[in-house]
Design a protein around this motif. Structure first.
Motif, PDB file in Angstrom:
ATOM      1  N   LYS A 294       0.823  -1.208   0.000  1.00 48.66           N
ATOM      2  CA  LYS A 294       0.000   0.000   0.000  1.00 48.66           C
ATOM      3  C   LYS A 294       0.861   1.263   0.000  1.00 48.66           C
ATOM      4  CE  LYS A 294      -3.840   2.142   2.503  1.00 48.66           C
ATOM      5  NZ  LYS A 294      -3.220   3.471   2.623  1.00 48.66           N
ATOM      6  N   HIS A 295       2.015   1.195   0.650  1.00 45.46           N
ATOM      7  CA  HIS A 295       2.882   2.370   0.693  1.00 45.46           C
ATOM      8  C   HIS A 295       3.399   2.730  -0.700  1.00 45.46           C
ATOM      9  CE1 HIS A 295       2.675   2.661   4.959  1.00 45.46           C
ATOM     10  NE2 HIS A 295       3.269   1.510   5.184  1.00 45.46           N
ATOM     11  N   ILE A 296       3.594   1.721  -1.552  1.00 40.04           N
ATOM     12  CA  ILE A 296       4.038   2.002  -2.922  1.00 40.04           C
ATOM     13  C   ILE A 296       2.931   2.726  -3.678  1.00 40.04           C
ATOM     14  CG2 ILE A 296       4.654   0.928  -5.128  1.00 40.04           C
ATOM     15  CD1 ILE A 296       6.123  -1.213  -3.589  1.00 40.04           C
ATOM     16  N   ASN A 297       1.709   2.240  -3.554  1.00 46.82           N
ATOM     17  CA  ASN A 297       0.583   2.914  -4.218  1.00 46.82           C
ATOM     18  C   ASN A 297       0.392   4.332  -3.699  1.00 46.82           C
ATOM     19  OD1 ASN A 297      -0.311   1.023  -6.098  1.00 46.82           O
ATOM     20  ND2 ASN A 297      -1.584  -0.061  -4.618  1.00 46.82           N
ATOM     21  N   ASP A 298       0.518   4.491  -2.383  1.00 42.46           N
ATOM     22  CA  ASP A 298       0.277   5.802  -1.788  1.00 42.46           C
ATOM     23  C   ASP A 298       1.363   6.803  -2.142  1.00 42.46           C
ATOM     24  OD1 ASP A 298      -2.028   4.843  -0.675  1.00 42.46           O
ATOM     25  OD2 ASP A 298      -1.188   4.521   1.327  1.00 42.46           O
ATOM     26  N   SER A 299       2.610   6.346  -2.169  1.00 40.26           N
ATOM     27  CA  SER A 299       3.718   7.278  -2.385  1.00 40.26           C
ATOM     28  C   SER A 299       4.040   7.490  -3.856  1.00 40.26           C
ATOM     29  CB  SER A 299       4.974   6.785  -1.660  1.00 40.26           C
ATOM     30  OG  SER A 299       5.329   5.487  -2.111  1.00 40.26           O
TER      31      SER A 299
ATOM     32  N   ASP B 168       4.687  10.829  14.687  1.00 44.56           N
ATOM     33  CA  ASP B 168       4.897   9.747  15.641  1.00 44.56           C
ATOM     34  C   ASP B 168       5.782   8.666  15.026  1.00 44.56           C
ATOM     35  OD1 ASP B 168       4.651   8.374  17.985  1.00 44.56           O
ATOM     36  OD2 ASP B 168       2.680   7.536  17.527  1.00 44.56           O
ATOM     37  N   ASP B 169       6.515   7.934  15.889  1.00 44.62           N
ATOM     38  CA  ASP B 169       7.362   6.807  15.459  1.00 44.62           C
ATOM     39  C   ASP B 169       8.316   7.230  14.343  1.00 44.62           C
ATOM     40  OD1 ASP B 169       5.936   5.272  17.279  1.00 44.62           O
ATOM     41  OD2 ASP B 169       4.494   4.613  15.763  1.00 44.62           O
ATOM     42  N   PHE B 170       8.872   8.422  14.457  1.00 46.85           N
ATOM     43  CA  PHE B 170       9.711   8.926  13.370  1.00 46.85           C
ATOM     44  C   PHE B 170      10.958   8.049  13.219  1.00 46.85           C
ATOM     45  CE2 PHE B 170      12.751  11.772  11.314  1.00 46.85           C
ATOM     46  CZ  PHE B 170      11.963  12.274  10.287  1.00 46.85           C
ATOM     47  N   GLY B 171      11.301   7.791  11.955  1.00 43.70           N
ATOM     48  CA  GLY B 171      12.477   6.982  11.645  1.00 43.70           C
ATOM     49  C   GLY B 171      12.155   5.556  11.274  1.00 43.70           C
ATOM     50  N   THR B 172      10.889   5.134  11.506  1.00 42.88           N
ATOM     51  CA  THR B 172      10.507   3.751  11.172  1.00 42.88           C
ATOM     52  C   THR B 172       9.820   3.653   9.827  1.00 42.88           C
ATOM     53  OG1 THR B 172       8.370   3.979  12.276  1.00 42.88           O
ATOM     54  CG2 THR B 172      10.223   3.205  13.604  1.00 42.88           C
ATOM     55  N   GLY B 173       9.452   4.802   9.255  1.00 42.74           N
ATOM     56  CA  GLY B 173       8.715   4.779   7.998  1.00 42.74           C
ATOM     57  C   GLY B 173       9.511   5.317   6.844  1.00 42.74           C
ATOM     58  N   TYR B 174       8.857   6.144   6.024  1.00 41.38           N
ATOM     59  CA  TYR B 174       9.456   6.664   4.799  1.00 41.38           C
ATOM     60  C   TYR B 174       9.817   8.145   5.009  1.00 41.38           C
ATOM     61  CZ  TYR B 174       7.676   2.410   2.687  1.00 41.38           C
ATOM     62  OH  TYR B 174       7.413   1.096   2.393  1.00 41.38           O
ATOM     63  N   SER B 175      10.796   8.389   5.898  1.00 45.02           N
ATOM     64  CA  SER B 175      11.163   9.754   6.238  1.00 45.02           C
ATOM     65  C   SER B 175      11.575  10.520   4.993  1.00 45.02           C
ATOM     66  CB  SER B 175      12.321   9.746   7.238  1.00 45.02           C
ATOM     67  OG  SER B 175      11.988   8.966   8.367  1.00 45.02           O
ATOM     68  N   SER B 176      11.103  11.723   4.884  1.00 45.46           N
ATOM     69  CA  SER B 176      11.403  12.535   3.715  1.00 45.46           C
ATOM     70  C   SER B 176      11.601  13.975   4.122  1.00 45.46           C
ATOM     71  CB  SER B 176      10.260  12.437   2.694  1.00 45.46           C
ATOM     72  OG  SER B 176      10.460  13.360   1.649  1.00 45.46           O
TER      73      SER B 176
END
Length: 713
Positions: free
Chosen positions: A318-323, A602-610
């Motif tokens: 889903k992250h690929i579709n969203d981003s 929240d939970d910064f650094g675990t996702g797709y930081s940009s």
């Protein structure tokens, strides 16, 4: 003179000697014409043209006008698709109006007509009737792509084999074979009759089936039968034919068969195309769910082997579709399907069920090691870098496997799906084989979902509040509102169990709305009870909740109803929230900022930081995930160094964009000391306080916060 042509088939004459046929027709006193409604062309013999010339000489109308009048009636016959026989019409002539008998025979787009004087001789009428019928036969074949045939079967055509199976030996007499050859280009073998060429152009099984149908019709005294079959042409194309055969018994041991074969290739190709579309995924071309289930249902039990179904689901697709967008996501699925096809054995069936779900069916598995090997190869194939456009992606997935002796399609798919979710819930990027204990967990999950739905409806979800404090002074900065679910039995369901379930089922939307409402209501009460303390509330907002088109209106309404001040409300968003509709996301965030609401990642650094959204969106703070904080006291020096480097990088971004930073999950003094020395401002965790009930918050404020307020005064 007149009897000679009666002995000659006009169809054969037109087919083999078209010029002589024209002379013959021109000798008739009857006017004969052929009209093509598609091209507008018209053929008429001499008598027909003479009628048109007589009309022009009469000066009542031109030959074109007379023909147009006739064409109107022709059009009606073509539209109705039935003959108009012996209609008396008045045609102009120099001698005045003359009565003529006009008959019209429509055949698809062609119309054959003849016009007779009332005193036409009986002999010519008889000849014309035969000529018209034969000519219509040719028109029929020219426009419909059909051929008629007949055959008389005598006793010597049927014999009994040694096994006493009735075998039919016969050949057809094809009427006008050269006309058939014009649209059915079979090889012209001089040593073989055309009807035999037609017969052997069928596959052996279709020849056997056609013979069997004829034999059964004769044996069972059937009046007719029909079949569909295909012919393979020399150029490798396939022609499909539909054949209808009428059976007439002439004597006790003699039968007359009359058949007509029609070209149905276009219809059959359309049917095959529709069948392919119905059974294949339009994006990847792989088999779809329907094809998979049909294939499983057709499997036959095997004494020593089983059927295996592998259910593959991509992790975080889903992250690929969203981003990157759904178009790019579709391109990823197409490229992935091609790669998976290279791994699946020839005996296997690769299918796409929809979204990012794929299955592999292995019809016969006699050694379970084959399943283990294929599952590992599929996962390895996923992990290899995948080039899509100008990007290089690395994917991962989870696989569930189910085996069966007696294939039940839906049940096999359900078990594989259950095993896949088990693999995903135990760490992703792995595979698991179904066992009955998984069903028990699924049933337990269903029960929890039903209970959660009731709990939300009955307002049974309560809130706890965990303080966020200054690492330097220990003073209260704010509270984070956390959902707590206590069952009627008194036991608690941990958030780690019901929050992900709420996300999956969509219950997070009503749950999130209830948490926001309660947090603001209770925050308002605390501010009223402790007016000297600027009570602030942090509330987590899920991705699905934030994506609601009315989310900003919902927050505005809650603030208005509860009276909680907007500047005292901080919404905690995960990084994934910002990766969807960037324009819509920015619009909502700016609307929230305009209200005065604070926003923290929240939970910064675990996702797709940009860096892009940190610089473009009005975010006020970051929260470092507890995973990195706990790694600071790891026994591994290397791990400690890695986490220190990550925290420093996050702090560097925060200072660059002037953001506050909160460390989550601080459990001991050593962790507190280290994060403070690195430059973190605020902390949250069990070291300071566990999540507190509303009553405990009141006690906490009286014990911890009031003294600091008094000291400040």
């Amino acid at each position: 003179m007149a009897k000679e042509p009666l002995c000659l088939s006009t169809a054969e004459l037109i087919e083999h000697h078209p010029h002589a046929a024209g002379i013959l027709l021109d000798k008739l006193s009857t006017a004969v014409y052929l009209r093509d409604s598609e091209t507008g062309s018209l053929y008429g013999n001499q008598s027909y043209h003479q009628l048109l010339e007589q009309a022009e000489l009469a000066r009542e109308c031109s030959s074109e006008e007379q023909d147009q009048l006739s064409a109107l009636i022709d059009a009606r016959a073509l539209a109705e698709g039935r003959p108009l026989l012996d209609q008396e019409e008045l045609w102009a002539s120099p001698q005045g109006k003359q009565s003529l008998l006009v008959s019209r025979f429509p055949q698809n787009r062609l119309l054959l007509g003849y016009i007779q004087h009332l005193d036409t001789s009986t002999q010519e009428r008889q000849f014309l009737q035969r000529a018209i019928e034969d000519a219509r036969c040719l028109l029929w074949q020219a426009t419909v792509r059909e051929w008629p045939w007949d055959e008389t079967i005598a006793p010597d055509a049927i014999r009994l084999s040694p096994e006493k199976d009735t075998v039919l030996h016969w050949s057809l007499r094809v009427i006008a074979p050269d006309a058939v050859r014009r649209w059915l280009p079979l090889p012209n073998n001089q040593n073989e009759a055309f009807q035999d060429t037609l017969y052997f152009a069928r596959s052996e099984s279709e020849r056997r089936r056609g013979d069997q149908l004829a034999m059964e019709a004769i044996r069972d005294n059937l009046s007719h039968y029909s079949q569909e079959f295909s012919l393979s042409l020399p150029d490798k194309t396939v022609v499909w034919l539909s054949e209808t055969v009428t059976v007439e018994r002439l004597t006790d041991d003699t039968w007359h068969l009359v058949g007509i074969a029609t070209d149905i290739t276009q219809r059959k190709e359309s049917e095959l195309q529709l069948a392919h579309q119905a059974n294949h995924d339009p994006l990847t071309g792989l088999a779809n769910r329907r094809h998979l289930l049909d294939t499983i249902a057709q499997l036959t039990p095997h004494k020593e082997c089983q059927a295996a179904l592998l259910f593959l689901d991509l992790d975080n697709f889903k992250h690929i579709n969203d981003s990157l967008g759904h178009v790019f996501g579709d391109s990823v699925l197409v490229a992935l399907a091609e790669r998976l096809q290279e791994v699946v054995p020839e005996s296997g069936l690769l299918a796409r069920l929809g979204g990012d779900e794929f299955t592999v069916l292995l019809p016969e598995i006699c050694d379970t090691d084959q399943v283990d090997l294929l599952a590992r190869r599929l996962l390895t194939s996923l992990e290899a870098p995948l080039a899509v456009g100008e990007r290089m992606l690395t994917l991962s997935g989870s696989i569930g496997v189910a085996l069966t002796d007696l294939p039940d399609a839906e049940e096999l798919l359900r078990k594989a799906d259950t095993a896949m979710y088990h693999a995903k819930n135990t760490g992703k990027g792995r595979w698991a084989q179904f066992d009955t204990s998984m069903d028990e967990r699924v049933m337990r999950r269903f029960e929890i979902e039903s209970a959660l739905r009731r709990a939300i409806q009955n307002q049974e979800i309560s809130l706890s509040f965990q303080p966020i404090v200054s690492l330097r002074t220990g003073e209260l900065h704010s509270f984070e509102a956390l959902a707590r679910w206590q069952l009627p039995s008194g036991s608690f369901i941990p958030p780690s169990s019901f929050i992900p379930l709420a996300e999956e089922t969509g219950l997070i939307i009503p749950l999130g709305a209830m948490i926001l409402q309660q947090a603001c209501e209770q925050g308002r009460k605390l501010r009223d009870a402790f007016p000297m303390i600027p009570i602030r509330m942090n509330v987590n907002i899920s991705e699905k909740q934030f994506q609601l088109p009315y989310f900003v209106d919902q927050v505005t309404r809650v603030l208005r109803e509860t009276g909680f001040p907007a500047p005292a409300l901080c919404l905690e968003l995960t990084e994934s929230v910002l990766l969807g509709d960037s324009e819509g996301c920015a619009k909502k965030i700016r609307a929230l900022e305009k209200l005065g609401i604070q926003l923290t990642l929240d939970d910064f650094g675990t996702g797709y930081s940009s860096l892009s959204y940190l610089s473009q969106l009005p975010v006020q703070g970051l929260k470092i995930d507890a995973h990195f904080i706990q790694g600071l006291t790891s026994s591994s020096r290397e791990k400690v160094a890695q986490n220190v480097a990550i925290i420093r990088a996050i702090l560097g971004l925060a200072y660059t964009f002037e953001l506050s930073v909160t460390a989550e999950g601080i459990e001991d003094e050593e962790q507190r000391r280290r994060v403070e020395s690195l430059g973190v401002t605020f902390g949250q965790g069990y070291l300071f306080a566990r999540p507190l009930s509303y009553t405990d918050v009141e006690a906490y404020l009286e014990e911890h916060a009031l003294p600091s307020v008094a000291q400040a005064a």
